[in-house]
Design a protein around this motif. Structure first.
Motif, PDB file in Angstrom:
ATOM      1  N   LEU A 140       0.839  -1.193   0.000  1.00 38.65           N
ATOM      2  CA  LEU A 140       0.000   0.000   0.000  1.00 38.65           C
ATOM      3  C   LEU A 140       0.877   1.247   0.000  1.00 38.65           C
ATOM      4  O   LEU A 140       1.963   1.250   0.565  1.00 38.65           O
ATOM      5  CB  LEU A 140      -0.900   0.040   1.238  1.00 38.65           C
ATOM      6  N   ILE A 290      -6.599  -1.552   4.608  1.00 38.46           N
ATOM      7  CA  ILE A 290      -7.373  -0.565   3.847  1.00 38.46           C
ATOM      8  C   ILE A 290      -8.614  -0.153   4.627  1.00 38.46           C
ATOM      9  O   ILE A 290      -8.917   1.042   4.765  1.00 38.46           O
ATOM     10  CB  ILE A 290      -7.759  -1.130   2.466  1.00 38.46           C
ATOM     11  N   ARG A 294      -9.263   3.627   6.050  1.00 39.57           N
ATOM     12  CA  ARG A 294     -10.441   4.360   5.556  1.00 39.57           C
ATOM     13  C   ARG A 294     -11.305   4.833   6.713  1.00 39.57           C
ATOM     14  O   ARG A 294     -11.784   5.975   6.722  1.00 39.57           O
ATOM     15  CB  ARG A 294     -11.255   3.478   4.610  1.00 39.57           C
TER      16      ARG A 294
END
Length: 306
Positions: A140, A290, A294
């Protein structure tokens, strides 16, 4: 063929150093060297050029690495699928971000992330270099830009807005009712990027008219953390992102010189993006990271002043 030999070969190709790989695996460097020698003997080719100081893949080694990497990735994904019922993900997650964004926005989240996923090994590559995710085997990346490359998958974590800020004392010395054109007469603190050190764009909130104002300054700095410190020290006004100066503005350590304007050096539509190489076969540890980021950045946006 023993898949452990293949993993050792891939690790050495990534380092490349017998000693470094041995330290990571908690084994003797000689055992890593023997593994590579065994693999070369089985293949009948030399995989590395070795000298007393350097090690590099041969042409055959590069071809072989390109072929086995997908195989090793599939084996790792298969392992994760089998272990998917575990409460905590395992393995290594490599994440990169700029030095400033990683320090200010990412590092405060690490303790909670660590508590949630104690079996996950986290490698943070905080650098202002735009690393290649595939070559560097990065899972990432946090990127600050209007958009991202078409060959990457991305999630916009939050919008970013820029402010022209200065210390309270310096702001008071400039007088009230500043207009954008006044910037051209100030000695500004400039970021050492072409767009940031030549001219800034101003637009009234909820208006489309954009004015570009030339900027000048005797202090040019390549790091935004140092640029913020210079502004805090009263050395002049500068252009910085909201995520970097939000706390200083709330605490009164910095003053927004143009609160009724949108300001930028590049585009008014910029944001923080979470990008990764592929949506296909996304490892569980990556999916969980993720989702975690988020949710946290959504909270940051909700808590930000309008």
């Amino acid at each position: 063929m023993d898949t452990n030999l293949l993993r050792i070969f891939a690790d050495v190709a990534n380092q490349p150093s017998f000693a470094a790989v041995a330290r990571e695996r908690a084994v003797d460097a000689s055992s890593v060297s023997r593994a590579i020698a065994q693999l070369e003997a089985e293949l009948g080719v030399r995989l590395f050029h070795r000298t007393t100081r350097t090690m590099a893949l041969t042409e055959a080694g590069e071809l072989y690495l390109a072929r086995i990497r997908p195989l090793l990735d599939e084996l790792e994904r298969a392992r994760e699928e089998v272990l998917s019922a575990r409460t905590s993900p395992s393995g290594t997650l490599r994440l990169t971000a700029s030095v400033a964004f990683g320090t200010v926005c990412l590092m405060p989240l690490v303790p909670e992330f660590r508590r949630l996923y104690p079996d996950l090994r986290l490698e943070l590559l905080l650098t202002d270099d735009n690393l290649d995710l595939v070559t560097e085997r990065i899972d990432l990346a946090l990127r600050l830009a209007p958009s991202f490359r078409a060959d990457l998958v991305g999630v916009r974590l939050m919008p970013t807005r820029y402010h022209v800020v200065a210390s309270p004392d310096h702001a008071a010395s400039l007088g009230p009712r500043l207009s954008p054109k006044d910037i051209r007469d100030m000695s500004c603190l400039l970021l050492n990027l072409p767009e940031f050190r030549t001219g800034w764009l101003f637009a009234k909130d909820k208006a489309d008219d954009v004015v570009e104002v030339p900027v000048r300054g005797d202090i040019v700095i390549s790091n935004v953390l140092a640029l913020r410190d210079a502004a805090l020290a009263g050395l002049g006004p500068t252009l910085l992102a909201d995520w970097l100066v939000r706390d200083d503005l709330r605490a009164g350590r910095l003053v927004d010189l143009y609160p009724g304007h949108r300001v930028t050096a590049t585009s008014f539509d910029t944001g923080a993006w979470l990008v990764y190489p592929s949506r296909r076969f996304l490892p569980r540890r990556t999916r969980l990271t993720i989702d975690f980021l988020r949710s946290k950045f959504l909270g940051m946006v909700a808590a930000a002043p309008a």
